[in-house]
Structures are given as C-alpha cells and as structure tokens.
Design a protein around this motif. Structure first.
Motif, mmCIF file in Angstrom:
data_model
loop_
_atom_site.group_PDB
_atom_site.id
_atom_site.type_symbol
_atom_site.label_atom_id
_atom_site.label_comp_id
_atom_site.label_asym_id
_atom_site.label_seq_id
_atom_site.Cartn_x
_atom_site.Cartn_y
_atom_site.Cartn_z
ATOM 1 N N TYR A 238 31.097 38.024 -10.695
ATOM 2 C CA TYR A 238 30.987 36.950 -9.718
ATOM 3 C C TYR A 238 29.535 36.601 -9.381
ATOM 4 O O TYR A 238 29.212 35.419 -9.177
ATOM 5 C CB TYR A 238 31.774 37.303 -8.454
ATOM 6 C CG TYR A 238 33.265 37.289 -8.706
ATOM 7 C CD1 TYR A 238 33.928 36.105 -9.003
ATOM 8 C CD2 TYR A 238 34.009 38.472 -8.688
ATOM 9 C CE1 TYR A 238 35.296 36.091 -9.269
ATOM 10 C CE2 TYR A 238 35.374 38.472 -8.941
ATOM 11 C CZ TYR A 238 36.011 37.278 -9.233
ATOM 12 O OH TYR A 238 37.357 37.259 -9.507
ATOM 13 N N THR A 239 28.647 37.584 -9.355
ATOM 14 C CA THR A 239 27.237 37.258 -9.131
ATOM 15 C C THR A 239 26.651 36.553 -10.346
ATOM 16 O O THR A 239 25.790 35.668 -10.211
ATOM 17 C CB THR A 239 26.401 38.511 -8.815
ATOM 18 O OG1 THR A 239 26.533 39.466 -9.885
ATOM 19 C CG2 THR A 239 26.846 39.150 -7.507
ATOM 20 N N HIS A 240 27.128 36.921 -11.521
ATOM 21 C CA HIS A 240 26.661 36.280 -12.754
ATOM 22 C C HIS A 240 27.106 34.821 -12.801
ATOM 23 O O HIS A 240 26.323 33.928 -13.140
ATOM 24 C CB HIS A 240 27.207 37.047 -13.967
ATOM 25 C CG HIS A 240 26.596 36.635 -15.266
ATOM 26 N ND1 HIS A 240 27.059 37.087 -16.479
ATOM 27 C CD2 HIS A 240 25.565 35.813 -15.561
ATOM 28 C CE1 HIS A 240 26.356 36.559 -17.447
ATOM 29 N NE2 HIS A 240 25.431 35.780 -16.919
ATOM 30 N N ARG A 241 28.344 34.577 -12.426
ATOM 31 C CA ARG A 241 28.816 33.186 -12.373
ATOM 32 C C ARG A 241 28.059 32.404 -11.300
ATOM 33 O O ARG A 241 27.790 31.211 -11.462
ATOM 34 C CB ARG A 241 30.319 33.132 -12.098
ATOM 35 C CG ARG A 241 31.167 33.529 -13.306
ATOM 36 C CD ARG A 241 32.587 33.038 -13.200
ATOM 37 N NE ARG A 241 32.686 31.591 -13.332
ATOM 38 C CZ ARG A 241 33.841 30.931 -13.363
ATOM 39 N NH1 ARG A 241 34.987 31.586 -13.267
ATOM 40 N NH2 ARG A 241 33.861 29.619 -13.486
ATOM 41 N N TYR B 245 31.276 35.990 -19.034
ATOM 42 C CA TYR B 245 30.358 36.329 -17.950
ATOM 43 C C TYR B 245 30.376 37.812 -17.581
ATOM 44 O O TYR B 245 29.424 38.318 -17.009
ATOM 45 C CB TYR B 245 30.705 35.526 -16.693
ATOM 46 C CG TYR B 245 30.492 34.040 -16.825
ATOM 47 C CD1 TYR B 245 29.229 33.479 -16.675
ATOM 48 C CD2 TYR B 245 31.556 33.178 -17.082
ATOM 49 C CE1 TYR B 245 29.027 32.117 -16.782
ATOM 50 C CE2 TYR B 245 31.369 31.810 -17.187
ATOM 51 C CZ TYR B 245 30.105 31.284 -17.041
ATOM 52 O OH TYR B 245 29.900 29.929 -17.149
ATOM 53 N N GLY B 246 31.483 38.500 -17.833
ATOM 54 C CA GLY B 246 31.643 39.859 -17.346
ATOM 55 C C GLY B 246 31.115 40.928 -18.276
ATOM 56 O O GLY B 246 30.419 40.648 -19.257
ATOM 57 N N VAL B 247 31.482 42.167 -17.952
ATOM 58 C CA VAL B 247 31.096 43.322 -18.767
ATOM 59 C C VAL B 247 32.266 43.739 -19.656
ATOM 60 O O VAL B 247 32.136 43.822 -20.880
ATOM 61 C CB VAL B 247 30.670 44.513 -17.873
ATOM 62 C CG1 VAL B 247 30.287 45.719 -18.739
ATOM 63 C CG2 VAL B 247 29.507 44.124 -16.977
ATOM 64 N N PRO C 97 25.199 45.751 -8.506
ATOM 65 C CA PRO C 97 26.518 46.114 -9.052
ATOM 66 C C PRO C 97 26.576 47.544 -9.586
ATOM 67 O O PRO C 97 27.621 48.188 -9.523
ATOM 68 C CB PRO C 97 26.715 45.099 -10.186
ATOM 69 C CG PRO C 97 25.932 43.909 -9.763
ATOM 70 C CD PRO C 97 24.709 44.486 -9.102
ATOM 71 N N VAL C 98 25.448 48.052 -10.092
ATOM 72 C CA VAL C 98 25.398 49.412 -10.624
ATOM 73 C C VAL C 98 25.236 50.431 -9.493
ATOM 74 O O VAL C 98 25.826 51.512 -9.528
ATOM 75 C CB VAL C 98 24.250 49.544 -11.652
ATOM 76 C CG1 VAL C 98 24.127 50.989 -12.139
ATOM 77 C CG2 VAL C 98 24.491 48.622 -12.841
ATOM 78 N N MET C 99 24.470 50.084 -8.470
ATOM 79 C CA MET C 99 24.208 51.005 -7.374
ATOM 80 C C MET C 99 25.393 51.140 -6.416
ATOM 81 O O MET C 99 25.574 52.183 -5.781
ATOM 82 C CB MET C 99 22.985 50.540 -6.568
ATOM 83 C CG MET C 99 21.673 50.663 -7.292
ATOM 84 S SD MET C 99 20.291 49.927 -6.363
ATOM 85 C CE MET C 99 20.326 50.887 -4.870
ATOM 86 N N VAL D 183 20.363 41.086 -7.346
ATOM 87 C CA VAL D 183 21.743 40.709 -7.022
ATOM 88 C C VAL D 183 22.716 41.003 -8.158
ATOM 89 O O VAL D 183 23.826 41.502 -7.920
ATOM 90 C CB VAL D 183 21.810 39.204 -6.646
ATOM 91 C CG1 VAL D 183 23.251 38.756 -6.442
ATOM 92 C CG2 VAL D 183 20.984 38.939 -5.400
ATOM 93 N N SER D 184 22.308 40.711 -9.384
ATOM 94 C CA SER D 184 23.249 40.772 -10.499
ATOM 95 C C SER D 184 23.090 41.991 -11.392
ATOM 96 O O SER D 184 24.066 42.443 -11.995
ATOM 97 C CB SER D 184 23.103 39.501 -11.350
ATOM 98 O OG SER D 184 24.224 39.309 -12.175
#
Length: 316
Positions: free
Chosen positions: A171-174, A270-272, A215-217, A210-211
């Motif tokens: 969602y941050t990527h989009r 867009y996702g992983v 998301p990893v932390m 943000v992106s």
C-alpha cells in the motif's frame, strides 16, 4: 591473463554461491534438531558469550544485530553481483540475465550514483531510525533476553514479519505511485527500468523511510522480538530485496521476475509476495507474459530466458 582472471572469478563465484546456499540450507534444516540433541546449547552458548563480550551493553548489541550484521549481508551479497554487473563476468551469473542486453555492462556513472544513494540511505536514514526502535524494543523487555527464542517460534515470527511487510509495502508502494508523489519521490527509484541488486535501496529518503524501512521494522516492533530474530529478519529482508532487484534469475534462488517486471512496466506487481496484487488485480498484465511462466525457482542450470524465451516480435 584475462582468461585466467575470468576463470578464477567464475570458479570463486560458483564455490562461494554453492557454499552460501549449502550453509543456509544446513542452518535452516539443522537448527531445530540442534535444539533437541547434545548440540542444542550451541547457539545459546554463542549468544551468551557475545552478550558477555559486549558486557551487556544493550545499545551496542542492538547496533551490531540491527545495523552491522544486516549491512554486511547486504553489501556482501551485492558485492558479488556488482562484479558481474561491472565486468560482465563470471558468465555463470551473467548468462541468467532477465532483461537481455541491459546493463551489459552497467553504466558506471549511473552505478556510482546508486551506490552513493544507497549508502546515504543506510547511514542517514536507516541507522537513525534504529534509535526510536531501540527504545520501543527495550519497552518489551524481551529483545535482550539471555535466553534465545526457539527455532519454532522464530519461524512463527518470520511468517508474521512477512505478512506485515507485504501489507505495508504494497500500500505504501502504490501510494508513492500516485502521480503527485511519483514525480517528486518514487521516480528516482524507477530511473532503473532494468534494476540491479544495489538499486533495492536506491530511493528518495522519504520513500526509503515509508516504503523500504518501516514495513521491515514494524513486524519486530509489534512482536517485541529478540535481537537475534531482528538481526536475522533484517538480513533476510535485505538479501531478498536485493535478489528481487538483481536482474538475474539464478538457480535455486527466489524468482526476481515479479519485481523486475514492475520496473519494466511501472503499473504492475507492486507487492513482495504477489498476494495483494492478485487480490487487487494489479498483476493481470504480468500473468499474460512469458515472465509469469518464468516466475518460479530455477532448478536446473539452463537459464529460463532460453527454456522459456520471449516470443519473436511481430514485423510491422
């Protein structure tokens, strides 16, 4: 001399990559058993020795685990890829190039810009973000426990981390693909339509916060994870995103076709993991391509670009 050098590089890369894969497989398959047999105290003992060596300085332990180890994993893996990107050798790696004819060899000026930006993001964005994370982790009172989590629990955490990252990254990527934000922020990352590994953290600082980083932390902060789990997860995340951007579909490694296609087409994938792309229909074009057929773990030495080639272009 040139042939000897290329042969040496090819053999070294093969031995190193084979050793790395073997080591990773052994660690993953043996850790559970090591907790049940006489070697069960190996990791626990190693952790206690390290903790004592640091004299219980939790900030230093956190920096080593959350910053130093993942950084070494990132640059160690990308160092191998950069040799191939710059020299075009060893062919053991370069013959698995996804976008044929691109970065062959890579533009040196563009590459140095990417390296400087990646280092800047690490030192001036990622590392400072570890300061508030440190205090959040201390609040949980588990991150620096002298007792390591079990391997089974780490697998549970890893699953949760992956789901959290998928949701937040998608969602941050989009969001940064919105025309207003894309022009000023995300366009920098998409300067590379045929990415290489180091480009995974080549981004505007705001996007990197943000992106890329949050998301990893977020997963470890939600779970209050042990620093060893945090270190392993950060390292896995950095190496995995490097694979997604590396531009080579190498044997036995996760397929980078999905994200490589995103860099090629911009408005797909867009996702992983691809789960949210499937649910939102942002992978429809991808699913109609040969890249989708190649989107699998390569279990042979034949490049998928040869076994599943692109259809010949129609003559106009």
């Amino acid at each position: 001399q040139g042939k000897k050098l290329s042969d040496a590089l090819r053999i070294s890369a093969y031995v190193f990559s084979t050793g790395l894969l073997t080591f990773t497989a052994l660690v993953n398959t043996s850790s559970w058993f090591m907790q049940k047999i006489t070697l069960g105290n190996f990791w626990q003992t190693a952790w206690l020795e390290f903790y004592d060596h640091m004299e219980g300085d939790e900030w230093t332990v956190f920096l080593v685990g959350a910053a130093l180890v993942p950084a070494l994993a990132f640059w160690g893996f990308n160092g191998i890829l950069l040799v191939a990107d710059i020299t075009g050798k060893p062919t053991f790696i370069t013959r698995y190039r996804i976008q044929l004819g691109k970065n062959d060899p890579v533009d040196r000026k563009k590459l140095w810009k990417a390296i400087y930006t990646a280092l800047g993001n690490q030192f001036f964005v990622s590392f400072p973000m570890l300061v508030p994370m440190f205090y959040i982790m201390k609040w949980w009172e588990n991150t620096f426990s002298k007792e390591l989590p079990t391997f089974q629990w780490f697998l549970v955490e890893l699953s949760i981390f992956t789901v959290v990252e998928e949701i937040l990254f998608y969602y941050t990527h989009r969001l940064v693909h919105h025309p207003v934000l894309y022009k000023h922020i995300h366009k920098k990352h998409h300067e590379w339509t045929a990415p290489i590994g180091v480009v995974s953290i080549y981004a505007h600082p705001i996007e990197h916060i943000v992106s890329n980083t949050l998301p990893v932390m977020m997963g470890p902060m939600i779970m209050g994870s042990h620093i060893v789990s945090v270190s392993a997860w950060f390292s896995i995340a950095l190496v995995t995103t490097s694979i997604s951007h590396c531009g080579y579909h190498l044997p036995l490694l996760p397929s980078p076709e999905f994200h490589d296609f995103h860099h090629l087409k911009f408005n797909q994938c867009y996702g992983v993991l691809g789960v949210l792309d499937f649910l939102h229909g942002t992978d429809k074009m991808f699913r109609q391509t040969k890249a989708f057929e190649r989107h699998k773990v390569l279990l042979s030495l034949t490049p998928l670009s040869e076994s599943i080639p692109e259809p010949p272009k129609k003559e106009e």
